[in-house]
Write a protein that holds these residues in place. Sequence first.
Motif, PDB file in Angstrom:
ATOM      1  N   VAL A 297       0.818  -1.216   0.000  1.00 44.05           N
ATOM      2  CA  VAL A 297       0.000   0.000   0.000  1.00 44.05           C
ATOM      3  C   VAL A 297       0.854   1.268   0.000  1.00 44.05           C
ATOM      4  O   VAL A 297       0.608   2.173  -0.806  1.00 44.05           O
ATOM      5  CB  VAL A 297      -1.005  -0.003   1.159  1.00 44.05           C
ATOM      6  N   PRO A 298       1.894   1.382   0.851  1.00 44.89           N
ATOM      7  CA  PRO A 298       2.724   2.595   0.787  1.00 44.89           C
ATOM      8  C   PRO A 298       3.361   2.798  -0.594  1.00 44.89           C
ATOM      9  O   PRO A 298       3.524   3.939  -1.034  1.00 44.89           O
ATOM     10  CB  PRO A 298       3.787   2.345   1.858  1.00 44.89           C
ATOM     11  N   LYS A 299       3.716   1.721  -1.251  1.00 44.40           N
ATOM     12  CA  LYS A 299       4.284   1.824  -2.597  1.00 44.40           C
ATOM     13  C   LYS A 299       3.260   2.347  -3.597  1.00 44.40           C
ATOM     14  O   LYS A 299       3.581   3.136  -4.493  1.00 44.40           O
ATOM     15  CB  LYS A 299       4.812   0.446  -3.028  1.00 44.40           C
ATOM     16  N   ALA A 300       2.022   1.905  -3.446  1.00 44.32           N
ATOM     17  CA  ALA A 300       0.961   2.307  -4.375  1.00 44.32           C
ATOM     18  C   ALA A 300       0.500   3.735  -4.146  1.00 44.32           C
ATOM     19  O   ALA A 300       0.086   4.417  -5.085  1.00 44.32           O
ATOM     20  CB  ALA A 300      -0.226   1.351  -4.251  1.00 44.32           C
ATOM     21  N   VAL A 301       0.539   4.194  -2.885  1.00 49.52           N
ATOM     22  CA  VAL A 301       0.111   5.555  -2.559  1.00 49.52           C
ATOM     23  C   VAL A 301       1.325   6.473  -2.697  1.00 49.52           C
ATOM     24  O   VAL A 301       2.168   6.544  -1.808  1.00 49.52           O
ATOM     25  CB  VAL A 301      -0.480   5.614  -1.139  1.00 49.52           C
ATOM     26  N   LYS A 302       1.405   7.148  -3.813  1.00 53.58           N
ATOM     27  CA  LYS A 302       2.589   7.956  -4.108  1.00 53.58           C
ATOM     28  C   LYS A 302       2.667   9.185  -3.196  1.00 53.58           C
ATOM     29  O   LYS A 302       1.647   9.811  -2.894  1.00 53.58           O
ATOM     30  CB  LYS A 302       2.580   8.415  -5.570  1.00 53.58           C
ATOM     31  N   ALA A 464     -12.922  -7.863 -22.834  1.00 54.17           N
ATOM     32  CA  ALA A 464     -12.571  -8.966 -21.939  1.00 54.17           C
ATOM     33  C   ALA A 464     -11.294  -8.688 -21.143  1.00 54.17           C
ATOM     34  O   ALA A 464     -10.469  -9.559 -20.942  1.00 54.17           O
ATOM     35  CB  ALA A 464     -12.409 -10.253 -22.745  1.00 54.17           C
ATOM     36  N   HIS A 465     -11.136  -7.446 -20.694  1.00 54.08           N
ATOM     37  CA  HIS A 465     -10.000  -7.146 -19.815  1.00 54.08           C
ATOM     38  C   HIS A 465     -10.451  -6.117 -18.796  1.00 54.08           C
ATOM     39  O   HIS A 465     -11.535  -5.536 -18.903  1.00 54.08           O
ATOM     40  CB  HIS A 465      -8.783  -6.642 -20.612  1.00 54.08           C
ATOM     41  N   GLY A 466      -9.622  -5.899 -17.788  1.00 51.87           N
ATOM     42  CA  GLY A 466      -9.942  -4.900 -16.787  1.00 51.87           C
ATOM     43  C   GLY A 466      -9.896  -3.506 -17.380  1.00 51.87           C
ATOM     44  O   GLY A 466      -9.281  -3.265 -18.434  1.00 51.87           O
ATOM     45  N   THR A 467     -10.517  -2.572 -16.684  1.00 51.16           N
ATOM     46  CA  THR A 467     -10.543  -1.189 -17.148  1.00 51.16           C
ATOM     47  C   THR A 467      -9.361  -0.392 -16.616  1.00 51.16           C
ATOM     48  O   THR A 467      -8.958   0.593 -17.225  1.00 51.16           O
ATOM     49  CB  THR A 467     -11.860  -0.521 -16.713  1.00 51.16           C
ATOM     50  N   GLY A 468      -8.802  -0.809 -15.487  1.00 51.35           N
ATOM     51  CA  GLY A 468      -7.707  -0.039 -14.934  1.00 51.35           C
ATOM     52  C   GLY A 468      -6.813  -0.841 -14.018  1.00 51.35           C
ATOM     53  O   GLY A 468      -7.270  -1.731 -13.305  1.00 51.35           O
ATOM     54  N   HIS A 469      -5.537  -0.538 -14.040  1.00 50.15           N
ATOM     55  CA  HIS A 469      -4.540  -1.166 -13.161  1.00 50.15           C
ATOM     56  C   HIS A 469      -3.694  -0.072 -12.529  1.00 50.15           C
ATOM     57  O   HIS A 469      -3.595   1.039 -13.052  1.00 50.15           O
ATOM     58  CB  HIS A 469      -3.644  -2.134 -13.946  1.00 50.15           C
ATOM     59  N   GLY A 470      -3.069  -0.390 -11.410  1.00 45.07           N
ATOM     60  CA  GLY A 470      -2.147   0.536 -10.786  1.00 45.07           C
ATOM     61  C   GLY A 470      -0.845   0.615 -11.562  1.00 45.07           C
ATOM     62  O   GLY A 470      -0.489  -0.293 -12.317  1.00 45.07           O
ATOM     63  N   VAL A 471      -0.121   1.718 -11.380  1.00 46.85           N
ATOM     64  CA  VAL A 471       1.166   1.933 -12.057  1.00 46.85           C
ATOM     65  C   VAL A 471       2.176   2.416 -11.028  1.00 46.85           C
ATOM     66  O   VAL A 471       1.865   3.266 -10.180  1.00 46.85           O
ATOM     67  CB  VAL A 471       1.020   2.971 -13.197  1.00 46.85           C
ATOM     68  N   GLY A 472       3.382   1.884 -11.103  1.00 42.20           N
ATOM     69  CA  GLY A 472       4.424   2.214 -10.142  1.00 42.20           C
ATOM     70  C   GLY A 472       5.143   3.513 -10.442  1.00 42.20           C
ATOM     71  O   GLY A 472       4.920   4.164 -11.469  1.00 42.20           O
ATOM     72  N   SER A 473       6.036   3.893  -9.531  1.00 45.76           N
ATOM     73  CA  SER A 473       6.862   5.085  -9.681  1.00 45.76           C
ATOM     74  C   SER A 473       8.272   4.639 -10.063  1.00 45.76           C
ATOM     75  O   SER A 473       9.060   4.257  -9.205  1.00 45.76           O
ATOM     76  CB  SER A 473       6.876   5.876  -8.370  1.00 45.76           C
ATOM     77  N   TYR A 474       8.569   4.698 -11.362  1.00 44.96           N
ATOM     78  CA  TYR A 474       9.771   4.084 -11.924  1.00 44.96           C
ATOM     79  C   TYR A 474       9.889   2.659 -11.401  1.00 44.96           C
ATOM     80  O   TYR A 474      10.903   2.216 -10.893  1.00 44.96           O
ATOM     81  CB  TYR A 474      11.029   4.892 -11.615  1.00 44.96           C
ATOM     82  N   GLY A 502      -3.467   9.420  -4.069  1.00 41.80           N
ATOM     83  CA  GLY A 502      -2.062   9.160  -4.366  1.00 41.80           C
ATOM     84  C   GLY A 502      -1.832   7.949  -5.235  1.00 41.80           C
ATOM     85  O   GLY A 502      -0.735   7.770  -5.777  1.00 41.80           O
ATOM     86  N   MET A 503      -2.826   7.088  -5.376  1.00 39.98           N
ATOM     87  CA  MET A 503      -2.675   5.951  -6.301  1.00 39.98           C
ATOM     88  C   MET A 503      -2.734   6.445  -7.746  1.00 39.98           C
ATOM     89  O   MET A 503      -3.523   7.334  -8.077  1.00 39.98           O
ATOM     90  CB  MET A 503      -3.779   4.925  -6.076  1.00 39.98           C
ATOM     91  N   ILE A 504      -1.914   5.865  -8.581  1.00 42.32           N
ATOM     92  CA  ILE A 504      -1.958   6.132 -10.015  1.00 42.32           C
ATOM     93  C   ILE A 504      -2.541   4.905 -10.706  1.00 42.32           C
ATOM     94  O   ILE A 504      -2.038   3.788 -10.532  1.00 42.32           O
ATOM     95  CB  ILE A 504      -0.567   6.464 -10.571  1.00 42.32           C
ATOM     96  N   LEU A 526      -4.613  10.057 -11.560  1.00 47.22           N
ATOM     97  CA  LEU A 526      -4.204  10.121 -10.159  1.00 47.22           C
ATOM     98  C   LEU A 526      -5.451  10.220  -9.292  1.00 47.22           C
ATOM     99  O   LEU A 526      -6.298  11.087  -9.507  1.00 47.22           O
ATOM    100  CB  LEU A 526      -3.311  11.347  -9.938  1.00 47.22           C
ATOM    101  N   VAL A 527      -5.562   9.327  -8.320  1.00 48.35           N
ATOM    102  CA  VAL A 527      -6.664   9.427  -7.362  1.00 48.35           C
ATOM    103  C   VAL A 527      -6.383  10.601  -6.431  1.00 48.35           C
ATOM    104  O   VAL A 527      -5.295  10.697  -5.854  1.00 48.35           O
ATOM    105  CB  VAL A 527      -6.819   8.131  -6.545  1.00 48.35           C
TER     106      VAL A 527
END
Length: 601
Positions: A297-302, A464-474, A502-504, A526-527
């Motif tokens: 979670v800390p990684k996902a919340v930029k 037939a796929h998801g609409t959204g996924h999280g993305v990391g910071s580099y 903070g999630m992307i 960005l949320v």
Amino acid sequence: MSTPAARLAALREQLAADRLTGFVVPLTDEHMSEYVGAYAQRLAWLTGFGGSAGSAVVLADKAAMFTDGRYTLQVRAQVDGGLYDYVAVPATSATDWLAANARPGDRVGYDAWLHTRGWVAATGKALGEHGATLVAVPANPIDAVWTDRPVPSTARLEVHPDEFAGETSESKRGRIAAWLDAKHADAVVVSALDSIAWLFNVRGKDVEHTPVPLAFALVHADASADLFVDAAKLSPDVRAHLGEHVRVHDRGAFATALEGLGGRTVVVDPTSAVAAIFAHLDAGAATIIEARDPCVVPKAVKNPVEIAGSKAAHLRDGAALTRFLHWFAGEAPKGELDEISSAAKLRQFRDQTNQLEDLSFDTISAAGPNGALPHYRVSAESSRPIELDSLYLVDSGGQYRDGTTDVTRTLAVGTPTPEMRDRFTRVLKGHIALASAVFPHGTRGNQIDALARQFLWSVGLDYAHGTGHGVGSYLAVHEGPARIATAAGGYGAMGDEALRPGMIMSNEPGYYKAGEYGIRIENLVLVEERAIEGAEKPMLGFETLTLAPLDRALIDIALLTPAERGWVDAYHARVAAALGPLLDDTARIWLDEGTRPLETA
């Protein structure tokens, strides 16, 4: 053994020598990664399948290939149907298939370093009910027959400096130590590669397109850590960065270290830690607490530094993509382009930023019917010419020190058909609905996924796929724990997770007509907190990060409401204002024309 048939036959011979009647082949590594290093691409070597999600099961007299809806067409193009049955998941899992096809007395092997303990328990139970046995192998039998298997990467680690990370590794370890104290635990196993990169503020080049190092870690309640990594990959700068409270051990010493935790209470994430980790902890008589990796979670919340970096990366990347779109608009109608040369040209524009570290994934450069393959990967053999009066779909992204990008644009070459414009506009309406959504704290992606699908659903269509996924910071272009989809599951640890400021995330609805064309519109968002006068609870919304024009030729203005037209015009005005100063005169004039307000008729 150059053919899939020869490789399958060699594997069956090896299984017989190992007294096994079957074997399960996942597409992952010892860290349950989605994208894996060349040394771990056993499924691709055995079957020819080039997708990023799938598995195979080999029995003595039959075999099956398991993929989801994203790969329905691709698996048939890449995997020999005479060798493998095509099985769709989640309707039928590998466990289901094994239970139906294994015979009493069968011994089906699995590599405990490539499966979760939950999978082992469920599959072992299902086989046991049919008189068969699931057997952990001491060595992976594919490795015995894959004679030219690549060795793991020897690339050196790199420091990810605080100016990009926004928080020191010492601070992150301190947060985990406090978390361990609250759980009355002594240590936590960290095995996911992006978690390790985030935690220690390091990056690597061991997995193509994902800047992570091959390593395992143990973090202790005193905030110290043990990092298990090839010591030859550590420069003096990296060692100094890690500091005296991070003890470095050879990666091969990890299993022994786990067994040495007897009498300790150890936290392990059952979704990202493989069964072998649990087995070695059990062998050492450690007390195990199952809980989610505390980095997830800390990684996902930029943090603010990472958010600012992402915006800078998107501005830079958007200018590069727009230069490509301008170039493509002039060259494609000449009929001389193909998929592979177009992907190379886009890479060239990104390289010209002088800040590109890598692509964030293999560019999906898909012309005509190849666009109907959501995760198509172009090769010299598959590359199609880009023909007049067709659609071209390009899904691509860059890895920059300050952020990771992922963007899809669908382009008309020549004159699109009314159906193409209708489908594109329905996808656009769904994209706008999601981008404009306002929702309360605690909302999960599956609660808002229908916003993006509703205009396709209304005419009996879907994707037939998801609409959204999280993305990391580099980091990883597909990052958990949140996703926007009809159901939990998907990449890594993604699932039923509330969206947090903070999630992307990506916003990427699509439509795919098999054998003809594909459409997808993807921006990263960005949320963020959303202030609403009179609101009785905290609300959230999305800020769009991606900056690149949409193809006006594909928009059926009559299908858009005034509010939707306003969204497109506002987005295009923002794109023109942000990117115009970064373009040469010719590209800027083209962009100004492509982003002018939509007519109402």
